[in-house]
Design a protein around this motif. Structure first.
Motif, PDB file in Angstrom:
ATOM      1  N   ARG A 232      35.635  77.501   2.691  1.00 10.67           N
ATOM      2  CA  ARG A 232      36.236  78.014   3.952  1.00 10.67           C
ATOM      3  C   ARG A 232      35.665  77.363   5.262  1.00 10.67           C
ATOM      4  O   ARG A 232      34.286  77.593   5.467  1.00 10.67           O
ATOM      5  CB  ARG A 232      36.119  79.480   4.097  1.00 10.67           C
ATOM      6  CG  ARG A 232      37.286  79.927   3.009  1.00 10.67           C
ATOM      7  CD  ARG A 232      38.655  79.502   3.535  1.00 10.67           C
ATOM      8  NE  ARG A 232      39.635  80.079   2.553  1.00 10.67           N
ATOM      9  CZ  ARG A 232      40.012  79.462   1.465  1.00 10.67           C
ATOM     10  NH1 ARG A 232      39.518  78.115   1.135  1.00 10.67           N
ATOM     11  NH2 ARG A 232      41.154  79.782   0.713  1.00 10.67           N
ATOM     12  N   ARG A 241      40.506  80.273  10.749  1.00  9.64           N
ATOM     13  CA  ARG A 241      41.391  79.556   9.853  1.00  9.64           C
ATOM     14  C   ARG A 241      40.705  78.953   8.681  1.00  9.64           C
ATOM     15  O   ARG A 241      39.503  79.462   8.371  1.00  9.64           O
ATOM     16  CB  ARG A 241      41.653  77.995  10.789  1.00  9.64           C
ATOM     17  CG  ARG A 241      42.360  78.264  11.964  1.00  9.64           C
ATOM     18  CD  ARG A 241      43.641  78.849  11.843  1.00  9.64           C
ATOM     19  NE  ARG A 241      44.566  78.284  11.228  1.00  9.64           N
ATOM     20  CZ  ARG A 241      45.258  77.184  11.679  1.00  9.64           C
ATOM     21  NH1 ARG A 241      45.183  76.967  12.773  1.00  9.64           N
ATOM     22  NH2 ARG A 241      46.187  76.462  11.096  1.00  9.64           N
ATOM     23  N   ALA A 242      41.555  78.680   7.605  1.00 12.10           N
ATOM     24  CA  ALA A 242      40.988  78.378   6.294  1.00 12.10           C
ATOM     25  C   ALA A 242      41.311  77.161   5.796  1.00 12.10           C
ATOM     26  O   ALA A 242      42.520  76.853   6.162  1.00 12.10           O
ATOM     27  CB  ALA A 242      41.447  79.376   5.483  1.00 12.10           C
ATOM     28  N   TYR A 316      34.673  86.963   6.643  1.00  9.20           N
ATOM     29  CA  TYR A 316      36.194  86.747   6.147  1.00  9.20           C
ATOM     30  C   TYR A 316      36.081  86.737   4.554  1.00  9.20           C
ATOM     31  O   TYR A 316      37.136  87.217   4.178  1.00  9.20           O
ATOM     32  CB  TYR A 316      36.488  85.333   6.516  1.00  9.20           C
ATOM     33  CG  TYR A 316      37.926  84.779   6.183  1.00  9.20           C
ATOM     34  CD1 TYR A 316      38.979  85.394   6.458  1.00  9.20           C
ATOM     35  CD2 TYR A 316      37.783  83.836   4.977  1.00  9.20           C
ATOM     36  CE1 TYR A 316      40.198  84.903   5.747  1.00  9.20           C
ATOM     37  CE2 TYR A 316      39.173  83.348   4.422  1.00  9.20           C
ATOM     38  CZ  TYR A 316      40.388  83.897   4.836  1.00  9.20           C
ATOM     39  OH  TYR A 316      41.464  83.446   4.324  1.00  9.20           O
ATOM     40  N   VAL A 320      38.754  88.907   1.989  1.00  8.80           N
ATOM     41  CA  VAL A 320      39.455  88.520   0.889  1.00  8.80           C
ATOM     42  C   VAL A 320      38.981  89.203  -0.246  1.00  8.80           C
ATOM     43  O   VAL A 320      39.788  89.475  -1.133  1.00  8.80           O
ATOM     44  CB  VAL A 320      38.784  86.727   0.946  1.00  8.80           C
ATOM     45  CG1 VAL A 320      39.358  86.228  -0.581  1.00  8.80           C
ATOM     46  CG2 VAL A 320      39.634  85.917   1.958  1.00  8.80           C
ATOM     47  N   ARG A 341      46.265  81.261  -1.108  1.00  9.49           N
ATOM     48  CA  ARG A 341      46.994  80.464  -0.129  1.00  9.49           C
ATOM     49  C   ARG A 341      48.071  81.431   0.586  1.00  9.49           C
ATOM     50  O   ARG A 341      48.035  81.341   2.115  1.00  9.49           O
ATOM     51  CB  ARG A 341      47.766  79.451  -0.632  1.00  9.49           C
ATOM     52  CG  ARG A 341      46.701  78.103  -0.816  1.00  9.49           C
ATOM     53  CD  ARG A 341      47.621  77.084  -1.529  1.00  9.49           C
ATOM     54  NE  ARG A 341      48.321  77.242  -2.766  1.00  9.49           N
ATOM     55  CZ  ARG A 341      47.400  76.904  -3.797  1.00  9.49           C
ATOM     56  NH1 ARG A 341      46.242  76.047  -3.554  1.00  9.49           N
ATOM     57  NH2 ARG A 341      47.828  76.856  -5.066  1.00  9.49           N
ATOM     58  N   GLU A 344      46.317  83.655   3.197  1.00 12.12           N
ATOM     59  CA  GLU A 344      45.511  82.861   4.188  1.00 12.12           C
ATOM     60  C   GLU A 344      46.715  82.688   5.535  1.00 12.12           C
ATOM     61  O   GLU A 344      46.453  82.876   6.542  1.00 12.12           O
ATOM     62  CB  GLU A 344      45.089  81.399   3.844  1.00 12.12           C
ATOM     63  CG  GLU A 344      43.722  81.635   3.112  1.00 12.12           C
ATOM     64  CD  GLU A 344      43.533  80.186   2.511  1.00 12.12           C
ATOM     65  OE1 GLU A 344      44.268  79.263   2.579  1.00 12.12           O
ATOM     66  OE2 GLU A 344      42.425  80.230   1.875  1.00 12.12           O
ATOM     67  N   ASP A 345      47.861  82.429   4.932  1.00 16.04           N
ATOM     68  CA  ASP A 345      49.204  82.338   5.956  1.00 16.04           C
ATOM     69  C   ASP A 345      49.265  83.611   6.383  1.00 16.04           C
ATOM     70  O   ASP A 345      49.659  83.421   7.863  1.00 16.04           O
ATOM     71  CB  ASP A 345      50.471  81.821   4.988  1.00 16.04           C
ATOM     72  CG  ASP A 345      49.891  80.270   4.475  1.00 16.04           C
ATOM     73  OD1 ASP A 345      49.203  79.616   5.101  1.00 16.04           O
ATOM     74  OD2 ASP A 345      50.850  79.953   3.683  1.00 16.04           O
ATOM     75  N   TYR A 347      47.403  86.213   6.794  1.00 15.57           N
ATOM     76  CA  TYR A 347      45.989  86.457   7.594  1.00 15.57           C
ATOM     77  C   TYR A 347      46.211  85.966   9.091  1.00 15.57           C
ATOM     78  O   TYR A 347      45.950  86.331  10.038  1.00 15.57           O
ATOM     79  CB  TYR A 347      44.692  86.287   7.021  1.00 15.57           C
ATOM     80  CG  TYR A 347      43.361  87.004   7.540  1.00 15.57           C
ATOM     81  CD1 TYR A 347      43.116  88.202   7.544  1.00 15.57           C
ATOM     82  CD2 TYR A 347      42.623  85.904   8.338  1.00 15.57           C
ATOM     83  CE1 TYR A 347      42.170  88.497   8.008  1.00 15.57           C
ATOM     84  CE2 TYR A 347      41.536  86.465   8.891  1.00 15.57           C
ATOM     85  CZ  TYR A 347      41.145  87.585   8.978  1.00 15.57           C
ATOM     86  OH  TYR A 347      40.095  88.188   9.573  1.00 15.57           O
ATOM     87  N   ASN A 348      46.483  84.376   9.080  1.00 16.18           N
ATOM     88  CA  ASN A 348      46.340  83.577  10.121  1.00 16.18           C
ATOM     89  C   ASN A 348      47.411  84.003  11.077  1.00 16.18           C
ATOM     90  O   ASN A 348      47.103  83.400  12.121  1.00 16.18           O
ATOM     91  CB  ASN A 348      46.126  82.035   9.552  1.00 16.18           C
ATOM     92  CG  ASN A 348      44.946  81.630   9.077  1.00 16.18           C
ATOM     93  OD1 ASN A 348      43.883  82.324   9.268  1.00 16.18           O
ATOM     94  ND2 ASN A 348      44.985  80.873   8.283  1.00 16.18           N
TER      95      ASN A 348
END
Length: 387
Positions: A232, A241-242, A316, A320, A341, A344-345, A347-348
């Motif tokens: 990351r 961002r990741a 971060y 997670v 994944r 991440e979408d 969270y962002n």
């Protein structure tokens, strides 16, 4: 002889509500419950004789609590302080018990690593400091000074003489400065790291969802389905961002991550990009050096040894760990990757910058406190050796 009239009771809305809670609450002591009922009856204008018949109390008892409430309010319904039995323990005995709790049990010859209240009570009795004493009494004494010898914490001494300078190379970019100069709009700071030990534990039985008075249940028995490595990077500013996770080891995940980031805008044309990394094996060595030299505008700053907490990407990773990995109930590695994944979408879309407040001034204060602590520790050790 004139008749004695009952004292009138007038209640406000707040007092009436509180008395009703006392009179009909399930956790109220019986004596307070009865006294509150007496006052409520009195507020309705009933005589002491009638209240005594309804509550089963003596008339003098009803008169006492009625008059005391009229004089002192709800506070008057509590028992007055009593002398009680003289204390058996003295201040000296309590001090000796606390001094014993502040010693390591191995120093006293006891083959245990930490004190417990039963062991302290037995040791105090064996030494003749006190007579037979209960563990609850020992716990009450220790609570006076917030002593908890059954707990333990670990710490690491700073052994790097250049710790301050190395930490400043990490904290200064966070504050948007470098070598005393403010960073420009075309200069970026990226925190990067890898999260290992993400196992796919395949439970032998499916988990049970939470219910009324029941927590989420996960079967204890599982088989290992492998463990990926999560790479990351965290950009400052404006939002976390990741990058997709990688299953390979050592330098390749870092090389792929740096190449992918530095080959895209705005980092490709940026004046300078500061990479904050820890001292992991994948971030050091000739391969990592060649990777950074391939991008002239990239600067890699390593956190000091045992100071990965200075890397903001660890925040971060903790998110997670709490929200995705625990309690670690996956069928295989594919599900782990899909879950990461998808998180991440999610969270962002709503991520906000972390409010980092630890500066170089705070670092100087921390190092000063550690120096004083080390000096006091060495002085105590010298005194103990001299004794």
């Amino acid at each position: 002889m004139p008749l004695r009239t009952a004292c009138p009771i007038d209640l406000g809305a707040a007092e009436r509500a509180r008395l009703k809670m006392m009179a009909y609450g399930h956790k109220t002591e019986h004596r307070l419950r009865v006294r509150a009922q007496v006052v409520l009856h009195a507020a309705r204008g009933r005589s002491n004789a009638r209240i005594a018949r309804q509550t089963g109390l003596h008339r003098d008892t009803v008169r006492r609590w009625r008059n005391r409430f009229a004089e002192q309010g709800i506070v008057g319904l509590s028992d007055r302080p009593r002398a009680g039995r003289p204390p058996v323990s003295t201040a000296l005995r309590r001090a000796e018990a606390k001094a014993l709790a502040c010693q390591l049990p191995t120093e006293t010859g006891l083959p245990v690593s930490r004190w417990s209240c039963p062991e302290l009570a037995a040791e105090l009795t064996a030494r003749g400091i006190t007579g037979p004493i209960s563990p609850s009494t020992v716990r009450r004494w220790l609570t006076e000074d917030a002593l908890k010898p059954w707990q333990h914490q670990s710490w690491i001494f700073i052994t790097d003489p250049d710790f301050r300078a190395k930490a400043a190379r990490v904290l200064d970019p966070y504050a948007r400065t470098w070598n005393g100069e403010p960073l420009g709009e075309d200069e970026y700071v990226i925190s990067a790291d890898e999260k290992t030990s993400i196992q796919a534990r395949c439970r032998c039985h499916p988990g049970l969802p939470p219910g009324k008075a029941r927590a989420l249940r996960v079967n204890h028995t599982y088989r290992r389905g492998g463990s990926p490595r999560l790479s990351r990077r965290l950009r400052r500013p404006p939002r976390p961002r990741a990058r997709p996770h990688r299953r390979t080891n050592r330098h390749r995940p870092v090389m792929n991550l740096v190449t992918q980031v530095m080959s895209t805008e705005p980092y490709d044309s940026a004046k300078r990009v500061y990479w904050i990394v820890d001292n992991g094996s994948s971030h050091r060595g000739q391969k990592a050096g060649r990777l950074i030299t391939a991008f002239p505008n990239a600067v890699m700053s390593h956190t000091p040894v045992h100071a990965s907490w200075l890397n903001q990407v660890e925040i971060y990773f903790s998110v997670v760990q709490r929200k995705v990995v625990s309690p670690n109930d996956f069928t295989d590695l594919t599900e782990v990757g899909d879950r990461l994944r998808a998180f991440e979408d999610r969270y962002n879309t709503a991520a906000q910058p972390f409010q980092w407040r630890f500066t170089t001034s705070d670092l100087d204060d921390l190092l000063a406190r550690l120096d004083r602590h080390n000096a006091d520790h060495h002085e105590e050790s010298s005194v103990a050796l001299a004794a």
